[in-house]
Design an enzyme around this catalytic site. Structure first.
Site, short mmCIF file in Angstrom:
data_model
loop_
_atom_site.label_atom_id
_atom_site.label_comp_id
_atom_site.label_asym_id
_atom_site.label_seq_id
_atom_site.Cartn_x
_atom_site.Cartn_y
_atom_site.Cartn_z
N GLU A 1 -5.38 9.83 8.54
CA GLU A 1 -4.02 9.79 9.10
C GLU A 1 -3.90 10.63 10.37
O GLU A 1 -3.05 10.35 11.21
CB GLU A 1 -3.00 10.25 8.07
CG GLU A 1 -2.71 9.14 7.08
CD GLU A 1 -1.78 9.58 5.96
OE1 GLU A 1 -1.32 10.73 5.98
OE2 GLU A 1 -1.55 8.77 5.07
N ASP B 1 0.87 -1.18 0.00
CA ASP B 1 0.00 0.00 0.00
C ASP B 1 0.90 1.23 0.00
O ASP B 1 2.10 1.13 0.29
CB ASP B 1 -0.89 -0.01 1.26
CG ASP B 1 -1.91 1.12 1.26
OD1 ASP B 1 -2.61 1.27 0.24
OD2 ASP B 1 -2.00 1.86 2.25
N SER B 2 0.33 2.36 -0.33
CA SER B 2 1.12 3.60 -0.29
C SER B 2 1.52 3.96 1.15
O SER B 2 2.50 4.66 1.35
CB SER B 2 0.32 4.75 -0.89
OG SER B 2 -0.87 4.94 -0.16
N TYR C 1 -0.23 8.30 -2.74
CA TYR C 1 -0.22 8.04 -4.18
C TYR C 1 -1.39 8.74 -4.88
O TYR C 1 -1.36 8.96 -6.08
CB TYR C 1 -0.35 6.54 -4.45
CG TYR C 1 0.91 5.72 -4.26
CD1 TYR C 1 2.03 6.24 -3.61
CD2 TYR C 1 0.98 4.41 -4.74
CE1 TYR C 1 3.17 5.47 -3.44
CE2 TYR C 1 2.12 3.65 -4.57
CZ TYR C 1 3.22 4.17 -3.92
OH TYR C 1 4.34 3.40 -3.77
N GLY C 2 -2.42 9.08 -4.09
CA GLY C 2 -3.70 9.47 -4.66
C GLY C 2 -3.69 10.74 -5.50
O GLY C 2 -4.63 10.99 -6.26
N ASN D 1 -5.73 1.23 -3.76
CA ASN D 1 -6.62 1.40 -4.91
C ASN D 1 -5.95 2.24 -6.00
O ASN D 1 -6.08 1.93 -7.18
CB ASN D 1 -7.91 2.08 -4.47
CG ASN D 1 -8.85 1.14 -3.75
OD1 ASN D 1 -9.76 0.58 -4.35
ND2 ASN D 1 -8.63 0.93 -2.46
N CYS E 1 -10.58 3.05 -1.15
CA CYS E 1 -9.28 3.49 -0.63
C CYS E 1 -9.11 2.79 0.71
O CYS E 1 -10.04 2.74 1.51
CB CYS E 1 -9.23 5.01 -0.44
SG CYS E 1 -7.75 5.59 0.42
N THR E 2 -7.92 2.26 0.96
CA THR E 2 -7.71 1.47 2.17
C THR E 2 -7.85 2.29 3.45
O THR E 2 -8.03 1.73 4.52
CB THR E 2 -6.30 0.83 2.17
OG1 THR E 2 -5.34 1.86 1.92
CG2 THR E 2 -6.20 -0.25 1.12
N HIS E 3 -7.70 3.63 3.34
CA HIS E 3 -7.87 4.45 4.54
C HIS E 3 -9.33 4.63 4.96
O HIS E 3 -9.60 4.94 6.11
CB HIS E 3 -7.31 5.86 4.30
CG HIS E 3 -5.82 5.96 4.36
ND1 HIS E 3 -5.03 5.56 3.32
CD2 HIS E 3 -4.99 6.41 5.32
CE1 HIS E 3 -3.76 5.78 3.64
NE2 HIS E 3 -3.72 6.30 4.84
#
Lengths: 265, 265
Positions: A150, A9-10, A41-42, A73, A182-184
């Protein structure tokens, strides 16, 4: 140690995916890379995202993984049509997420939330319409969700105000199936559900990748860990601060992880 | 073209500095590098920030610049005590910003707003207290300001709510001098002043670096462009998307810039 499954992941958002996979497959070992030194990365270009992605896939291959999972993603959009990488099975989150959304949606009206890069790519929309040409898809960039996650600002008035601004028209259209692309974003689930309605069906990358991995095992395309084995979790990141160390422990709780290892790519 | 002055930032926020310098010194040429592929610096470790900074300083040296300016506050913290880099004058924003704050503050009570990396380093507090041991300094990390500025969310209710959360106690303590310790923050000046009071004296990196450069010229430590020359502005970035191209044009308006050039470091 078993031959691990590689996952990247980023940043640390992908730990939501790692946790889901580790809980579903406790016998498997996983090697996770979070590219914290270069996140997010987004908002990067496809060329730059691909360059970073290839560096990490190469790194994981050298770590002798048996399969590669792109949890990010934004990175998945640039590896969308590749089922293998240098002979190893390669999973991205877009295809599995799209199939899960269609399976769970009664009316085939689906909203996809993601970073600017993910939404700009149109990857979810294209994939969903390929799978079901009757699907009605809204794609919505939510660029502030990653920094809010974050900062640990879940269940927060400011996050709710941001969510309402991004999601009001999705609520107004009564769309019942929403992909957290998005994983977040699972970290902000409470705020997202409050801005939509509590009964909205949210599709999370961790769950859909766990399902995908099950199918790879079932189809004999990937060999599972030997019965009775206990998996290990190794987490490697390209930058290390106290903030990320704490965040990793929180995200993986109650699973235990070793110390985070810093790597240079 | 005149021998340019090199200037770098983690992204495009430093264009607020470039613009201030280009307007004050229209005869000077500038070569700007924005490390968009790896921004933000504000949540990275000192080691990683230094590694990236050295790569960019080396790049600018190869571009034959006559001086080096670190516009990025986060990067300035890791080059704080270096006055030269490989024989070239090296300016960072922390020293000049601290001197300007003390010069403008009647009661020597100063607040510093910055990224997590800048505030964690304590660089402003140390520098201010070295210059004036009687100074009272509050340092406050404002990690959401950079993404809000990048999303163009100035003069916005959400940004104001975030600013009020970060700044309420600074307002309550009636601190009249506030250092904007990040190149992005001038973009949110309206919201920051509304969360504080309209008469708060804001210290901006662009203005203080313009003053610093004047002094270098006056002291004969740096040779100004020859009289009558017209400066050129070159902007190089490590990643390129439409979003950043538009943002650069907005930030530099009404100055004209050539096309953004993408470089690989």
């Amino acid at each position: 140690m078993n031959q691990p499954i590689g996952i990247f992941d980023s940043g640390l958002g992908g730990l939501t995916v790692l946790k889901a996979l580790a809980q579903k497959f406790p016998g498997e070992s996983f090697c996770y890379v979070g590219d914290i030194a270069r996140l997010p990365y987004g908002n990067k270009s496809p060329e730059t995202i691909r360059k970073y992605g290839v560096q990490i896939l190469d790194y994981l291959k050298r770590e002798n993984v048996k399969a590669l999972i792109i949890a990010c993603n934004s990175a998945s959009t640039v590896f969308l049509n590749e089922k293998h990488y240098q002979g190893l099975p390669l999973l991205n989150v877009i295809g599995p997420g799209s199939r899960a959304a269609l399976a769970k949606s009664a009316d085939k009206r689906i909203a996809v939330l993601g970073t600017s890069a993910t939404i700009r790519s149109g990857a979810y929309g294209k994939t969903l319409r390929q799978l079901d040409p009757s699907a009605m898809v809204i794609e919505r960039a939510c660029p502030l969700f990653v920094p809010l996650a974050e900062e640990g600002m879940s269940a927060d008035d400011i996050t709710l105000a941001v969510a309402r601004r991004y999601l009001q028209d999705i609520k107004d259209q009564a769309i019942a199936t929403v992909v957290l692309g998005c994983t977040h974003y699972p970290l902000l689930k409470a705020d997202i559900l409050k801005a939509l309605t509590p009964t909205t069906q949210l599709i999370e990358s961790g769950e859909v990748l766990a399902e995908e991995l099950s199918q790879l095992f079932a189809a004999g395309e990937l060999r599972p860990a030997s019965p009775g084995s206990v998996g290990e979790l190794r987490i490697k990141i390209t930058d290390l601060t106290d903030h990320f160390e704490r965040l990793a422990l929180q995200l993986m709780h109650p699973l235990s992880i070793g110390p985070l290892e810093r790597i240079v790519l």
